[in-house]
Design a protein around this motif. Structure first.
Motif, PDB file in Angstrom:
ATOM      1  N   VAL A 249       2.542   0.321   7.493  1.00 29.99           N
ATOM      2  CA  VAL A 249       3.716   0.982   8.058  1.00 29.99           C
ATOM      3  C   VAL A 249       3.578   2.473   7.787  1.00 29.99           C
ATOM      4  CG1 VAL A 249       6.207   1.263   7.950  1.00 29.99           C
ATOM      5  CG2 VAL A 249       5.220  -1.019   7.757  1.00 29.99           C
ATOM      6  N   GLY A 250       3.494   3.268   8.843  1.00 31.01           N
ATOM      7  CA  GLY A 250       3.394   4.720   8.684  1.00 31.01           C
ATOM      8  C   GLY A 250       2.204   5.112   7.843  1.00 31.01           C
ATOM      9  N   ASP A 251       2.463   5.920   6.810  1.00 26.06           N
ATOM     10  CA  ASP A 251       1.370   6.391   5.965  1.00 26.06           C
ATOM     11  C   ASP A 251       1.219   5.548   4.712  1.00 26.06           C
ATOM     12  OD1 ASP A 251       3.695   7.086   4.698  1.00 26.06           O
ATOM     13  OD2 ASP A 251       3.163   9.185   4.335  1.00 26.06           O
ATOM     14  N   ARG A 252       1.718   4.292   4.751  1.00 26.22           N
ATOM     15  CA  ARG A 252       1.641   3.426   3.580  1.00 26.22           C
ATOM     16  C   ARG A 252       0.885   2.136   3.889  1.00 26.22           C
ATOM     17  NH1 ARG A 252       7.590   3.271   0.851  1.00 26.22           N
ATOM     18  NH2 ARG A 252       8.395   3.278   2.979  1.00 26.22           N
ATOM     19  N   PRO A 253      -0.380   2.232   4.310  1.00 24.04           N
ATOM     20  CA  PRO A 253      -1.134   0.997   4.578  1.00 24.04           C
ATOM     21  C   PRO A 253      -1.473   0.260   3.291  1.00 24.04           C
ATOM     22  CG  PRO A 253      -2.589   2.888   4.761  1.00 24.04           C
ATOM     23  CD  PRO A 253      -1.196   3.438   4.556  1.00 24.04           C
ATOM     24  N   GLN A 254      -1.352  -1.048   3.325  1.00 25.08           N
ATOM     25  CA  GLN A 254      -1.740  -1.897   2.193  1.00 25.08           C
ATOM     26  C   GLN A 254      -2.815  -2.860   2.713  1.00 25.08           C
ATOM     27  OE1 GLN A 254       1.475  -3.480  -0.215  1.00 25.08           O
ATOM     28  NE2 GLN A 254       2.830  -1.774   0.286  1.00 25.08           N
ATOM     29  N   THR A 255      -4.064  -2.497   2.489  1.00 28.74           N
ATOM     30  CA  THR A 255      -5.179  -3.294   2.983  1.00 28.74           C
ATOM     31  C   THR A 255      -5.550  -4.371   1.976  1.00 28.74           C
ATOM     32  OG1 THR A 255      -6.879  -1.904   1.971  1.00 28.74           O
ATOM     33  CG2 THR A 255      -6.064  -1.225   4.144  1.00 28.74           C
ATOM     34  N   THR A 256      -6.304  -5.352   2.453  1.00 26.75           N
ATOM     35  CA  THR A 256      -6.777  -6.411   1.556  1.00 26.75           C
ATOM     36  C   THR A 256      -7.553  -5.818   0.400  1.00 26.75           C
ATOM     37  OG1 THR A 256      -6.930  -7.905   3.463  1.00 26.75           O
ATOM     38  CG2 THR A 256      -8.084  -8.560   1.440  1.00 26.75           C
ATOM     39  N   GLU A 257      -8.423  -4.869   0.704  1.00 22.37           N
ATOM     40  CA  GLU A 257      -9.281  -4.283  -0.333  1.00 22.37           C
ATOM     41  C   GLU A 257      -8.456  -3.549  -1.383  1.00 22.37           C
ATOM     42  OE1 GLU A 257     -11.357  -5.326   3.210  1.00 22.37           O
ATOM     43  OE2 GLU A 257      -9.692  -3.893   2.983  1.00 22.37           O
ATOM     44  N   THR A 258      -7.472  -2.765  -0.940  1.00 28.96           N
ATOM     45  CA  THR A 258      -6.671  -2.022  -1.916  1.00 28.96           C
ATOM     46  C   THR A 258      -5.787  -2.962  -2.734  1.00 28.96           C
ATOM     47  OG1 THR A 258      -4.927  -1.607  -0.263  1.00 28.96           O
ATOM     48  CG2 THR A 258      -6.637   0.069  -0.511  1.00 28.96           C
ATOM     49  N   LEU A 259      -5.311  -4.041  -2.120  1.00 31.64           N
ATOM     50  CA  LEU A 259      -4.476  -4.998  -2.842  1.00 31.64           C
ATOM     51  C   LEU A 259      -5.278  -5.747  -3.906  1.00 31.64           C
ATOM     52  CD1 LEU A 259      -2.388  -6.420   0.146  1.00 31.64           C
ATOM     53  CD2 LEU A 259      -1.545  -4.959  -1.702  1.00 31.64           C
ATOM     54  N   VAL A 260      -6.484  -6.185  -3.543  1.00 24.87           N
ATOM     55  CA  VAL A 260      -7.338  -6.883  -4.513  1.00 24.87           C
ATOM     56  C   VAL A 260      -7.679  -5.964  -5.677  1.00 24.87           C
ATOM     57  CG1 VAL A 260      -9.631  -7.889  -4.876  1.00 24.87           C
ATOM     58  CG2 VAL A 260      -8.294  -8.541  -2.876  1.00 24.87           C
TER      59      VAL A 260
END
Length: 350
Positions: free
Chosen positions: A49-60
């Protein structure tokens, strides 16, 4: 307490197109918390959402770096864990995975499903909506028919905000309405795809066609400035999704919207979702629960709390061809949690 992080990939039966792009699947996170011979499960699904992406890689990566902070703690040490989380920079979807796992563990520890532990009533559950993504009129008709062949469809959420403009939106909506059952309830979600002037025009038009509400008509980055004007002009209730992550976002929105969309991945789990429900209702706002590319694990978790919601949009797992989990089931259009302890989610047998 031991915490394990795994990933799993799911694919959509039908790609979903919204104003910001198209998704065909996602790689989600399956988190397991183990203590005293009990294993609690949680899920994190990526979103942007907007400038706050939460990708699989960053979450892991975030989860793996955070897990040592839990050393020596139990899933029962929620106040301590909450304090640690408040001091961390853990993304909301990663917090959600932990929070769901702690709740699942607790329910299994006491031998009760969460809805029973909370004293909630299934008879108050409203039907879930199923989603029709942005499409051509012919494609939208086909998607409605697909859902009708698959499920007892009572509510349709129509994604508008087409890059082709509001005339394309109108043609698609008319196609959906002509194909839907005569008694179907229709919602609209523009995912921030309209300008203020287009939002005013579309709300006026959609109100004549029996639509119940419009969700996120304006982009999140301009919504706070322009929502008051739309609120004063619109004949339809206005809900927000991308403009509302947690309970702290709600008070400033209370005077210019009619309701909020709570998603576990945005809120950080069931604990904050409860806070959002109480905050919203205290301010006179309606509440809906939504989802991203969540599997049956996360949507089952949301279903335990669903009887306190006014609207429900928990259909993402129904569009997956390879969901690895089973849990809450659709009965008479409602997503009903089972009587198993915790979240009531199990792995599908191979």
């Amino acid at each position: 307490m031991q915490v394990q992080v795994e990933t799993f990939t799911v694919h959509k039966r039908f790609p979903l197109r919204i104003s910001r792009g198209t998704t065909t699947g996602s790689t989600n996170i399956w988190l397991k918390v183990q203590q005293d011979g009990i294993e609690g499960w949680g899920e994190a699904s990526p979103f942007s959402v907007g400038d706050r992406p939460q990708t699989t890689e960053t979450l892991v990566a975030a989860l793996n770096s955070f897990i040592p902070e839990l050393e020596g703690l139990s899933p029962l040490d929620r106040q301590q864990i909450e304090a640690i989380l408040q001091d961390s920079q853990l993304p909301s979807a990663a917090r959600a995975a932990l929070d769901l796992a702690f709740h699942d563990w607790l329910g299994k520890k006491v031998g009760l499903p969460l809805w029973r532990l909370w004293g909630l009533d299934h008879r108050r559950m409203v039907p879930i909506s199923v989603t029709i993504g942005i499409n051509t009129p012919e494609g939208a008709k086909a998607r409605v028919e697909d859902w009708l062949n698959y499920l007892d469809v009572r509510v349709l959420k129509v994604k508008l905000g087409s890059p082709e403009g509001i005339e394309a939106d109108r043609e698609m909506f008319k196609a959906v309405q002509s194909t839907a059952p005569p008694d179907a309830v229709l919602y609209v979600d523009a995912n921030g795809g309209w300008s203020l002037s287009d939002a005013v025009k579309m709300c006026d038009w959609l109100a004549t066609l029996g639509v119940k509400y419009v969700e996120q008509p304006l982009a999140a980055e301009i919504a706070l400035q322009q929502l008051p004007q739309l609120y004063d002009r619109s004949p339809l209730p206005i809900f927000v999704d991308e403009s509302c992550f947690n309970s702290g976002d709600i008070p400033v929105l209370a005077g210019c919207v009619h309701g909020i969309n709570i998603k576990l991945m945005k809120s950080g789990g069931l604990t904050e979702a409860w806070r959002m429900v109480h905050t919203a209702k205290a301010l006179g706002l309606k509440v809906m629960f939504g989802c991203y590319s969540d599997s049956c694990l996360a949507n089952s978790a949301a279903s335990h709390l669903a009887s306190v919601a006014d609207y429900l949009d928990l259909d993402s797992h129904l569009n997956l061809i390879d969901d690895p989990f089973v849990g809450s089931t659709v009965k008479q259009g409602c997503l009903i949690p089972n009587d198993l302890p915790g979240l009531g989610v199990q792995k599908k047998s191979s």
